[in-house]
Design a protein around this motif. Sequence first.
Motif, PDB file in Angstrom:
ATOM      1  N   THR A  82       0.842  -1.200   0.000  1.00 47.42           N
ATOM      2  CA  THR A  82       0.000   0.000   0.000  1.00 47.42           C
ATOM      3  C   THR A  82       0.873   1.244   0.000  1.00 47.42           C
ATOM      4  O   THR A  82       2.047   1.200   0.378  1.00 47.42           O
ATOM      5  CB  THR A  82      -0.935   0.009   1.220  1.00 47.42           C
ATOM      6  OG1 THR A  82      -0.170  -0.188   2.413  1.00 47.42           O
ATOM      7  CG2 THR A  82      -1.949  -1.114   1.121  1.00 47.42           C
ATOM      8  N   LYS A  87      -5.063  -0.579  -1.755  1.00 48.69           N
ATOM      9  CA  LYS A  87      -5.410   0.725  -1.184  1.00 48.69           C
ATOM     10  C   LYS A  87      -5.052   0.767   0.294  1.00 48.69           C
ATOM     11  O   LYS A  87      -5.344  -0.169   1.045  1.00 48.69           O
ATOM     12  CB  LYS A  87      -6.902   1.015  -1.354  1.00 48.69           C
ATOM     13  CG  LYS A  87      -7.318   2.407  -0.883  1.00 48.69           C
ATOM     14  CD  LYS A  87      -8.821   2.614  -0.956  1.00 48.69           C
ATOM     15  CE  LYS A  87      -9.556   1.927   0.179  1.00 48.69           C
ATOM     16  NZ  LYS A  87      -9.273   2.555   1.508  1.00 48.69           N
ATOM     17  N   SER A  88      -4.452   1.861   0.727  1.00 48.73           N
ATOM     18  CA  SER A  88      -4.193   2.065   2.152  1.00 48.73           C
ATOM     19  C   SER A  88      -5.518   2.145   2.901  1.00 48.73           C
ATOM     20  O   SER A  88      -6.478   2.784   2.438  1.00 48.73           O
ATOM     21  CB  SER A  88      -3.405   3.360   2.374  1.00 48.73           C
ATOM     22  OG  SER A  88      -2.203   3.365   1.623  1.00 48.73           O
ATOM     23  N   THR A 122      -7.065   5.571   3.636  1.00 50.59           N
ATOM     24  CA  THR A 122      -7.443   6.401   2.489  1.00 50.59           C
ATOM     25  C   THR A 122      -8.925   6.227   2.180  1.00 50.59           C
ATOM     26  O   THR A 122      -9.385   5.109   1.942  1.00 50.59           O
ATOM     27  CB  THR A 122      -6.613   6.022   1.253  1.00 50.59           C
ATOM     28  OG1 THR A 122      -5.222   6.227   1.542  1.00 50.59           O
ATOM     29  CG2 THR A 122      -7.009   6.859   0.052  1.00 50.59           C
ATOM     30  N   GLN A 159     -10.662   8.823  -2.547  1.00 54.46           N
ATOM     31  CA  GLN A 159      -9.286   9.174  -2.879  1.00 54.46           C
ATOM     32  C   GLN A 159      -8.455   7.948  -3.269  1.00 54.46           C
ATOM     33  O   GLN A 159      -7.228   8.004  -3.330  1.00 54.46           O
ATOM     34  CB  GLN A 159      -8.640   9.889  -1.695  1.00 54.46           C
ATOM     35  CG  GLN A 159      -9.315  11.202  -1.328  1.00 54.46           C
ATOM     36  CD  GLN A 159      -8.710  11.829  -0.081  1.00 54.46           C
ATOM     37  OE1 GLN A 159      -7.567  11.574   0.274  1.00 54.46           O
ATOM     38  NE2 GLN A 159      -9.501  12.655   0.593  1.00 54.46           N
ATOM     39  N   ALA A 160      -9.130   6.833  -3.541  1.00 63.42           N
ATOM     40  CA  ALA A 160      -8.426   5.586  -3.851  1.00 63.42           C
ATOM     41  C   ALA A 160      -7.516   5.724  -5.063  1.00 63.42           C
ATOM     42  O   ALA A 160      -6.391   5.219  -5.073  1.00 63.42           O
ATOM     43  CB  ALA A 160      -9.439   4.465  -4.078  1.00 63.42           C
ATOM     44  N   ASN A 189      -5.858   8.263  -6.192  1.00 64.80           N
ATOM     45  CA  ASN A 189      -4.614   8.947  -5.841  1.00 64.80           C
ATOM     46  C   ASN A 189      -3.687   8.032  -5.047  1.00 64.80           C
ATOM     47  O   ASN A 189      -2.454   8.073  -5.201  1.00 64.80           O
ATOM     48  CB  ASN A 189      -4.912  10.203  -5.026  1.00 64.80           C
ATOM     49  CG  ASN A 189      -5.581  11.282  -5.851  1.00 64.80           C
ATOM     50  OD1 ASN A 189      -5.461  11.312  -7.074  1.00 64.80           O
ATOM     51  ND2 ASN A 189      -6.315  12.166  -5.189  1.00 64.80           N
ATOM     52  N   ASP A 190      -4.273   7.193  -4.196  1.00 70.55           N
ATOM     53  CA  ASP A 190      -3.487   6.264  -3.385  1.00 70.55           C
ATOM     54  C   ASP A 190      -2.766   5.254  -4.274  1.00 70.55           C
ATOM     55  O   ASP A 190      -1.558   5.011  -4.123  1.00 70.55           O
ATOM     56  CB  ASP A 190      -4.419   5.566  -2.403  1.00 70.55           C
ATOM     57  CG  ASP A 190      -3.698   4.811  -1.309  1.00 70.55           C
ATOM     58  OD1 ASP A 190      -3.290   5.450  -0.326  1.00 70.55           O
ATOM     59  OD2 ASP A 190      -3.516   3.584  -1.443  1.00 70.55           O
TER      60      ASP A 190
END
Length: 363
Positions: free
Chosen positions: A111, A169-170, A173, A177-178, A180-181
């Motif tokens: 991640t 995905k973090s 997050t 905003q996935a 951008n992650d």
Amino acid sequence: MSTEGSGPDSAALVAGRRRGLAWGLLRPLLFRLDPERAHGIAMALAAGWSKRFSGRLAASDPARAPSLQVRAMGLSFPNPIGLAAGLDKDARAVPLWQRLGFGFVEVGTVTALPQVGNPRPRLFRLPRDQALVNRMGFNNAGAEAMAVRLARLRDRDLLQVPLGVNLGKSKVTPPAQAANDYQRSSALLAELADYLVVNISSPNTPGLRDLQTVGQVRALMDAVQAPNQRLRQPRPVLLKLAPDLADSDAIDCAQAAIAAGCAGLILTNTTIRFEGLSESTAAMSGGLSGRPLFTRSTALLALVREALGPDPVLIGTGGILSPDDIAAKRAAGADLVQLYTGLIYGGPGLIRRLLSAPEVCWQ
């Protein structure tokens, strides 16, 4: 009195027998331990070995036999059996996986941000079902730490097999905003990988599977491809889907991914369906892998292949423990296959046993 030959095939056979004997002695001890503790011990040993040794194989090694070689995504795979993501989340033991005979290695899921994962216990064995249940939650040191480790690995110039990096995905997050992650991870890792995987199918990060829609797939692919396409040689990107999607939804996501520039898909991730098991799963949650996953993952693989046609690359994973399983994945349309849980039950000699079977000859 019979004697062993002195050629490379005989040497590999003797080494395989030794690994099998060692695993036969070690497995009962490891299986008495808590699964995550046993995993930690095994990974520490694997990482220690990988720091000391190269893991390189001679051109004459049976795992590099010409009859096993596959060309896909512009990459050369010495053989079609790969290590699936999830075992080596932080790329700590890549030389060892290569030494065991894997034709490619996929590390992660990683991640953008480091995270400890979900509370323990979060890993469970179901031996009678040859299965695992995990709710690890993408515990890993983050994309920056992996970039450092992969750069060192590349500097050692040890890799003889393609290296994939599986992106997730973090947890912190927000879904909005996935993209951008994932893009942040791609920017850090694409140049160090041979291919990338966008994982939106783990059941252990809240909201992650909600990204398995046509609109989200397009947005995520655009985000990952932005830094990737700036490379002198952009890396192939794959999408990994869950077996629990309805057939039509899986096909829609697959078609959207290909339209957005994906080279192909990995089918499938773990399942949240626990029906038909021999052992109790009371108090367990997460993703089920291993033998019970085989039928659904293979059926979905066949459906997606029929929908997409022959060109996109499909990697079949889920429930592989025998040569017949590999043959079934290939018949369903797989260009390559991966395993993880099979290695836990079959031991480090499993890959070479599989590679010696005629069903695994890809030519």
